[in-house]
Every structure is written in structure tokens, then in C-alpha cells.
Design a protein around this motif. Sequence first.
Motif, PDB file in Angstrom:
ATOM      1  N   SER A 113      47.624 125.126  17.660  1.00  0.00           N
ATOM      2  CA  SER A 113      48.444 125.714  18.716  1.00  0.00           C
ATOM      3  C   SER A 113      49.838 125.121  18.727  1.00  0.00           C
ATOM      4  O   SER A 113      50.102 124.069  18.135  1.00  0.00           O
ATOM      5  N   GLU A 114      50.744 125.794  19.435  1.00  0.00           N
ATOM      6  CA  GLU A 114      52.092 125.261  19.599  1.00  0.00           C
ATOM      7  C   GLU A 114      52.066 123.966  20.407  1.00  0.00           C
ATOM      8  O   GLU A 114      52.891 123.079  20.193  1.00  0.00           O
ATOM      9  N   ASP A 115      51.118 123.864  21.335  1.00  0.00           N
ATOM     10  CA  ASP A 115      50.965 122.605  22.072  1.00  0.00           C
ATOM     11  C   ASP A 115      50.623 121.458  21.126  1.00  0.00           C
ATOM     12  O   ASP A 115      51.145 120.348  21.265  1.00  0.00           O
ATOM     13  N   ALA A 116      49.729 121.728  20.180  1.00  0.00           N
ATOM     14  CA  ALA A 116      49.372 120.689  19.209  1.00  0.00           C
ATOM     15  C   ALA A 116      50.587 120.289  18.382  1.00  0.00           C
ATOM     16  O   ALA A 116      50.779 119.111  18.064  1.00  0.00           O
ATOM     17  N   LEU A 117      51.443 121.271  18.064  1.00  0.00           N
ATOM     18  CA  LEU A 117      52.638 120.967  17.283  1.00  0.00           C
ATOM     19  C   LEU A 117      53.582 120.042  18.053  1.00  0.00           C
ATOM     20  O   LEU A 117      54.209 119.157  17.474  1.00  0.00           O
ATOM     21  N   ILE A 118      53.667 120.239  19.368  1.00  0.00           N
ATOM     22  CA  ILE A 118      54.476 119.340  20.194  1.00  0.00           C
ATOM     23  C   ILE A 118      53.953 117.912  20.073  1.00  0.00           C
ATOM     24  O   ILE A 118      54.718 116.968  19.844  1.00  0.00           O
ATOM     25  N   ILE A 119      52.651 117.733  20.242  1.00  0.00           N
ATOM     26  CA  ILE A 119      52.072 116.387  20.216  1.00  0.00           C
ATOM     27  C   ILE A 119      52.222 115.775  18.821  1.00  0.00           C
ATOM     28  O   ILE A 119      52.539 114.588  18.672  1.00  0.00           O
ATOM     29  N   SER A 144      52.848 123.973  11.486  1.00  0.00           N
ATOM     30  CA  SER A 144      54.122 124.675  11.629  1.00  0.00           C
ATOM     31  C   SER A 144      54.215 125.856  10.665  1.00  0.00           C
ATOM     32  O   SER A 144      54.771 126.903  11.015  1.00  0.00           O
ATOM     33  N   ARG A 145      53.687 125.703   9.461  1.00  0.00           N
ATOM     34  CA  ARG A 145      53.694 126.824   8.521  1.00  0.00           C
ATOM     35  C   ARG A 145      52.926 128.014   9.079  1.00  0.00           C
ATOM     36  O   ARG A 145      53.347 129.171   8.942  1.00  0.00           O
ATOM     37  N   LEU A 155      61.442 124.899  12.298  1.00  0.00           N
ATOM     38  CA  LEU A 155      60.549 123.794  12.625  1.00  0.00           C
ATOM     39  C   LEU A 155      59.715 123.377  11.421  1.00  0.00           C
ATOM     40  O   LEU A 155      59.364 122.205  11.270  1.00  0.00           O
ATOM     41  N   THR A 156      59.403 124.322  10.561  1.00  0.00           N
ATOM     42  CA  THR A 156      58.659 123.996   9.348  1.00  0.00           C
ATOM     43  C   THR A 156      59.511 123.155   8.404  1.00  0.00           C
ATOM     44  O   THR A 156      59.025 122.169   7.814  1.00  0.00           O
ATOM     45  N   VAL A 157      60.768 123.512   8.262  1.00  0.00           N
ATOM     46  CA  VAL A 157      61.651 122.747   7.379  1.00  0.00           C
ATOM     47  C   VAL A 157      61.850 121.336   7.921  1.00  0.00           C
ATOM     48  O   VAL A 157      61.840 120.358   7.161  1.00  0.00           O
TER      49      VAL A 157
END
Length: 470
Positions: A112-118, A146-147, A156-158
Motif C-alpha cells: 500500500s501507499e501507507d507502507a511506502l510512507i513507512i 514503489s514500482r 518516487l520510484t526513481v
Amino acid sequence: MIDLWRHAVAGGAAMLAVAGLAPAEAATAQTAPRIPIPVEGEAAFAKREYGKAAEIIIPAFENCRAAHPQGDTCATLAAGVALLVATAGNDKVEGTILRALDYVDRQVGPDSEDALIILSALTTYYDRLQALTKYLPVAERRLAVSRKLNGATGRLTVIAAVGLCIAQWNLGQGQAAVDLLLPISRQLPETTPQQAILSGRVQECLGMAYYSMDRDREAEPALRRALALFERAEGESGPLALDAMASLANTLRRLDREDEARVLAARVDQLAKPGSTARDRIAWWSGAAPADVVAAARAELASAEKQYGPASAVTDLAAAMLAVALIDAGKFAEAGPYVRRLEAAANNPTNPASVRIKMLTGQVVLTMKTNPERLDLVVPVIERLVSVAKQSGAGSDRLLIDFQMYAGMSLLLTGQPQRAYPFLTDAGDLLMSRLASYRDFDAAAQKETRQYAPIFKFKVTNAWWLAMQR
């Protein structure tokens, strides 16, 4: 990484938005209203009163988890906890940020996007602690998530890919870093200043990855491109431009283009602020040394202990530098504890291979300083150094050539030709492979050949002598 305005009241979202964790992308609708970050906690964070903020935000998250065991009600608080720990937490609060990640993984989803934040906060935390072995798997997961969410070349992936690249080349995985970023580097737009900076970061990390493998001629064009992009985006005195300028100056110096290197170093010296990292990296140019080298080394050690803790590999390296300074000053007895600390760190298998190689290199130097006639003490350390470098892939060709040549000649001089032969043979193979990779026999190749030619003549002579003895 998500629009937390959708999930929380303005106070909680603002704390994360200020920290750059809330781009304007709509997120998936939530199952229930999320509890926001307490306003007083956000205010303390904004004032950099991190202890006070922790006393408010962390208990709020823990209480929320206990009161709402199901659903994602506490996800905004989890992100606040992660941001707080990433910004100011020490190694004692690692469990706190990991609990926030575990909560989001279970209640929201690992992709999830939440996981990406953490995950972004967690990589920042480990980077600040210089815990690269912990950083690496988190950075790999961050990039994978992110991919999925943003595509192969999304911004964000880069950013995640550059973070992973930095960890890889610092851990001796330079080729993996090149393989990661080279395809991305060919696909990035460079129209706006923000795009130029992002592309410049990719080029800069590519250049440093090549540099870490002693592939200086490949590092040069990548660093030149990074410098041009940063100068276009922020001007020649911007911090990114100055750092790339310093990297390029060091690369040119290793390519034996001293005049060009000094021109760039002079620009850095003129444009950079006192105490900047760019200025520190071209210290060779000014030749300025602290009046009291021992005092400066003590200050560096105290600073490392304060920032990273007494058990950090960074602190061990600072202690090793103090040992060098003390020995140079003739204070051998005082240097003893620091030398023993260096030896313990060099032999600690929990330290990353790249750190152990630095420690072992320092151990070789210190052994030669304190016991210049005791080749029997130096060679075993070199053997461990070569073993770690080969097994991990974290040692550069230059390191393996130089140390194996020294060990081989030392063994020959002490009447141990059978032990010397493998060192000299491997060093020879590495150097010939290195020369064969040159596309054109330029000045750098010629210098390297001249430097090693007498050693190879010596090696070949002794190889023939060894063959005759069999």
C-alpha cells in the motif's frame, strides 16, 4: 507518499506534508475515519522539540492500536511515529518504527501507499544510523512497492532506486548499482528543474558506483552529466552541484589529470560554505591540516559517539583514525586501546564486509607503523583482508592488486615463495584484466602500466624461479 488530507484532519496531515511525505495523489478510500496526529504533537515536531513530540505521538499510536485492533484507524498515527523516529530517533527506538510498519503491513497492506510512507521513513532512519546492512533490504522492498504503485520511472520510484544505489555501492555492490540505474538513466525527462535534479541524482549515483569499482573513466561522464544538470537546476553554487563538482575533481585526480582536478577543486573552495561536505571532500587541494591532528581526531570520535552511539561501525572507524593520529604523534601507549578496538571490529563478522575491509586496511597501516620490521604480523592481516574482499565482492581491483603485491613481495623477502606465488599471480591476473578493459590506451592506462611494470618484472622472474624449484 499519499494524500493524507484524505485520511486525517489537517493537523496530522500537515506534519507529514511538511516532511515531504504527502504528494497530491489520491489514495484508496479507507474503511473507517483515521485518528489524526495530535495537534500538540505536530506543533512540538514543527518546533523540533522531538522529545516532547515523542511523549505525545508514540503513546497516541500505542493506545490507538489497543483500542482499535481491526481496520486502519491508526495508520496516520503510524506514519507520524515513523516520521518522528526517522527524524530524531536513536538505535534504542528501532522497535517503535518497526511496530508502525508491522501495523500498516497487517491492517492496510504490504504493498500500500501507507507502507511506502513507512518504508521511506525506515530507510531514512537506517541511513542516519549508518546501518547499511539493515538499510539494504528495506530499500529493496521500498523500490519494489514503489514500482507497483508508481511505475518503473515514476518520481518516487526513481528516488527509491537512487537510495538503493547509494547503499549498494557503499556496501561494495557497485555493479549491481550500475545495473539498477543504467536503464532508468536513459528514460528520464530533464525539462523542468525538478526533472533535471532527479536525473542528475541518477547520474551522480551511477558515477559514484563506477568510482567505487575504480572504473574512473566511466565515472567521469556520469559525474559531468550530473554536474551539468544540477548547475542548470540550482546554479553552480547549489549544494548538489558543489558535491558533484567535488566528486568529479576527485575522479579527475585519480585519472592523473591533476590540472583539471585542481581547477574544479578551486571552484568548490571558492563557492562552498565553510564546513560543507563538498569542501571536506577536496581537502587535498588546500593542503590545510588541523593544527592539532590528535585533538581533531578526538573531536571526530566524540561527534561519532554522540550521533551514532558507541557501538556503531562509524564510531569504530573514527576510533581507528584517532589511533593513527596518536601513533603518528608517537603516543603508542595511548593508541593501544584504539588499535585493539580496530582489530575487534575488523574481525567482527556482524559488521558489513565493506566496513571490515576498511578496518582491516587500517589494521595493516597501523601494524606497519608500529612494527615496520614485522612483516610476519602484516601478512596475516592482508590475508584476511583479501579473503573478505573476494568472498564479499566488496573489495575493488585496485585494493586487491596493491595489497596482494605487497603481501607477495613481503613473503618472498622472508623466504616463503610458495605462499607468495598465489598473491602475485592473482594480482597479475587482475591487473591484466583491468588493462584489457581499457577501450583506448589513454594516459591513465599508461601511468598504471608504468607504475606496475617493475613489480611485474619482479613477479615474472620469481615465478620462473619457483617453477624451476618444483
